[in-house]
Design an enzyme around this catalytic site. Structure first.
Site, PDB file in Angstrom:
ATOM      1  N   LEU A 102      -4.984 -23.225  97.955  1.00 10.79           N
ATOM      2  CA  LEU A 102      -4.530 -21.870  98.337  1.00 10.79           C
ATOM      3  C   LEU A 102      -3.735 -21.958  99.697  1.00 10.79           C
ATOM      4  CD1 LEU A 102      -5.078 -19.051  98.014  1.00 10.79           C
ATOM      5  CD2 LEU A 102      -6.996 -19.323  99.781  1.00 10.79           C
ATOM      6  N   ASP A 103      -4.021 -22.687 100.579  1.00 13.56           N
ATOM      7  CA  ASP A 103      -3.101 -22.491 101.657  1.00 13.56           C
ATOM      8  C   ASP A 103      -2.640 -23.907 102.375  1.00 13.56           C
ATOM      9  OD1 ASP A 103      -1.695 -20.970 103.560  1.00 13.56           O
ATOM     10  OD2 ASP A 103      -3.376 -20.738 104.862  1.00 13.56           O
ATOM     11  N   PRO A 104      -2.288 -24.670 101.458  1.00 13.81           N
ATOM     12  CA  PRO A 104      -1.772 -26.006 102.428  1.00 13.81           C
ATOM     13  C   PRO A 104      -0.354 -25.799 102.929  1.00 13.81           C
ATOM     14  CG  PRO A 104      -1.324 -26.130 100.112  1.00 13.81           C
ATOM     15  CD  PRO A 104      -2.136 -24.913 100.247  1.00 13.81           C
TER      16      PRO A 104
END
Length: 135
Positions: A102-104
């Site tokens: 999702l949010d690397p």
């Protein structure tokens, strides 16, 4: 003010799934799920296993956590993914088929090669992409 917590989310989601067989939910970070799981009764665990078996509750990525890709050593990425997958296999005989980041902050060759197709994933989705990667 809303009080949100993983336990609250899972308690309400499991209840909602049990009330309506058309509902589905996908969970990602197994470390949080396992903490909730360890507090459940045997009856609740059996109910959750049924939800997994009938496809209402599924797991994407299946890692212990959602690792950062830009600065993480590949062994850490592999170890935490393996730990999460072992939990899912042991408790549910479940193997995730979709990777989800999702949010690397950045993407790595390790994620693309070792932790997608080599982990048995059919697809990898991520929520943040550098503008240079889009071109």
């Amino acid at each position: 003010i809303q009080r949100a917590c993983v336990r609250c989310i899972l308690d309400s989601v499991i209840s909602a799934l049990q009330l309506n067989s058309a509902r589905k939910f996908t969970f990602v970070e197994i470390a949080f799920f396992s903490m909730w799981w360890s507090d459940q009764s045997n009856d609740m665990k059996e109910s959750v296993r049924e939800l997994v078996n009938n496809g209402q509750l599924s797991f994407a990525n299946g890692g212990w956590c959602m690792h950062d890709e830009a600065t993480t050593h590949y062994m850490g990425m592999i170890d935490q993914t393996t730990l999460g997958h072992q939990f899912l296999k042991q408790e549910f005989d479940y193997v995730p088929s979709v990777g989800w980041q999702l949010d690397p902050f950045g993407h790595s060759a390790t994620q693309a090669s070792l932790l997608t197709s080599e982990a048995g994933f059919n697809a990898l989705y991520f929520g943040r992409i550098d503008y240079q990667d889009r071109e």
